[in-house]
Enzyme design. Structure first.
Site, mmCIF file in Angstrom:
data_model
loop_
_atom_site.group_PDB
_atom_site.id
_atom_site.type_symbol
_atom_site.label_atom_id
_atom_site.label_comp_id
_atom_site.label_asym_id
_atom_site.label_seq_id
_atom_site.Cartn_x
_atom_site.Cartn_y
_atom_site.Cartn_z
ATOM 1 N N SER A 1 -16.349 -68.667 5.870
ATOM 2 C CA SER A 1 -17.662 -69.528 6.182
ATOM 3 C C SER A 1 -18.712 -68.834 5.840
ATOM 4 O O SER A 1 -18.868 -67.344 5.336
ATOM 5 C CB SER A 1 -17.537 -69.476 7.881
ATOM 6 O OG SER A 1 -17.923 -68.485 8.664
ATOM 7 N N ASP B 1 -15.643 -72.396 3.719
ATOM 8 C CA ASP B 1 -15.440 -73.404 4.957
ATOM 9 C C ASP B 1 -16.910 -73.941 5.230
ATOM 10 O O ASP B 1 -17.771 -73.092 5.313
ATOM 11 C CB ASP B 1 -14.638 -72.651 6.131
ATOM 12 C CG ASP B 1 -14.483 -73.650 7.234
ATOM 13 O OD1 ASP B 1 -14.182 -74.683 7.104
ATOM 14 O OD2 ASP B 1 -14.527 -73.086 8.391
#
Ligand code: G3H
Ligand code: 13P
Ligand code: ZN
Length: 316
Positions: A48, A81
């Site tokens: 992420s 992500d």
């Protein structure tokens, strides 16, 4: 071997789903690779924006390149992500990622389409694939926050996929990120997946917010000083059904964080004299690997590596 999710999804479609696991550090990385190798599962490593800034994005990239070298038996994709456009472009240029997610799901449809198209063009030019999102999950997901679910509209999904050329689509069907997904019974809109599959046969779908937040894990955390109340996750027995409806990727982050919390709380309660990070690190890596193996059984990805290898040889 680093592959694109396109190749993994082509093998999995309609039969099983692939685990997409978020990692942030070395111990998670080692546990992740060991767990997937032990269960002979193809997998997706998710990074992420938060993970990229936790230490340094290049640290994670170097770690994953090295993991590819030291674990030649692993078949995996490296995926960004919940990226914004700038982060997607950075990952596309990095030469390490094989897949990015552009999440412009908080923008009006036409803007989401325009942004996604730009990312798809840049990614495809460099051989990467793109996951996009339509509909909004309740809660906070990196730069996107919402008070309520905005379920994916199947007609919009059809138009979105055709106009953007994205390779997979994250759909909002009632899950949310984190440990507090439902008050009371789980309500997931499988009817939405069914309708999207009817309109887009063979197109890979993605389920975010799919941690199961096991009661036993929460009980053990709370028994050692934790304070997690009213938690509720997704029933992991629903992944098999989701897979038949076109879900090929299931995102799991929170459950891994719970393993970390439980292991550390228990270990230090039981070894109050300890101040060394390696003994606990070893316990965590082994427990994380065990957790990954369990998830892969639920997803149906366990035991698939040899079939995927054969498939890749026939479909290079
Ligand atoms: O969508 C959220 C993922 O669980 C990543 O979480 O942004 O805190 O790394 P993070
Ligand atoms: P969980 O919070 O349910 O683990 O979801 C993770 C996720 O969707 C990452 O994109
Ligand atoms: Zn997500």
């Amino acid at each position: 071997m680093i592959v694109t999710t396109k190749q993994l999804f082509a093998h999995a479609y309609g039969k099983y789903a692939i685990g997409a696991y978020n990692i942030n550090n070395l111990e998670q990385c080692m546990g992740l690779f060991q767990g997937n190798i032990q269960s002979k599962a193809p997998f997706i490593v998710q990074i992420s924006k938060g993970a990229r800034s936790y230490t340094h994005k290049k640290m994670l990239e170097a770690m994953l390149k090295t993991a590819d070298e030291i674990f030649p038996e692993a078949i995996f994709a490296i995926h960004l992500d919940h990226g914004d456009e700038e982060t997607c472009m950075d990952c596309i240029r990095s030469g390490v990622y094989s897949s990015v997610m552009i999440d412009a799901s908080d923008r009006p449809l036409n803007e989401n389409i325009a942004i996604t198209r730009r990312v798809v063009k840049a990614a495809h030019a460099r051989g990467l694939v793109v996951e996009a999102e339509l509909g909004v999950l309740k809660g906070v997901e990196e730069h996107v926050a919402a008070e309520e679910h905005v379920f994916t509209d199947p007609a919009e999904a059809e138009r979105f996929v055709k106009e953007t050329g994205c390779d997979s689509l994250a759909c909002a069907i009632g899950t949310s990120h984190g440990a507090y997904k439902f008050k009371g019974e789980q309500k997931l809109r499988f009817d939405i997946l069914e309708e999207i599959q009817r309109r887009l046969p063979g197109f890979p779908l993605v389920m975010h917010g799919s941690s199961s937040v096991p009661e036993e894990e929460v009980r053990r955390i709370n028994a050692h000083g934790g304070k997690l109340e009213g938690t509720k996750g997704v029933d992991e027995n629903c992944f098999a059904k989701a897979a038949t409806l076109g879900v090929t990727k299931v995102n799991i982050d929170t459950d891994g964080r719970l393993v970390w919390t439980r292991v550390h709380r228990e270990y230090f309660a039981q070894h109050p004299e300890n101040f060394d990070l390696r003994p606990i690190g070893k316990v965590f890596m082994a427990e994380y690997a065990k957790f990954i193996q369990h998830k892969n059984v639920k997803l149906g990805s366990a035991g698939q590596v040899n079939n995927v290898r054969e498939f890749l040889a026939k479909n290079p």
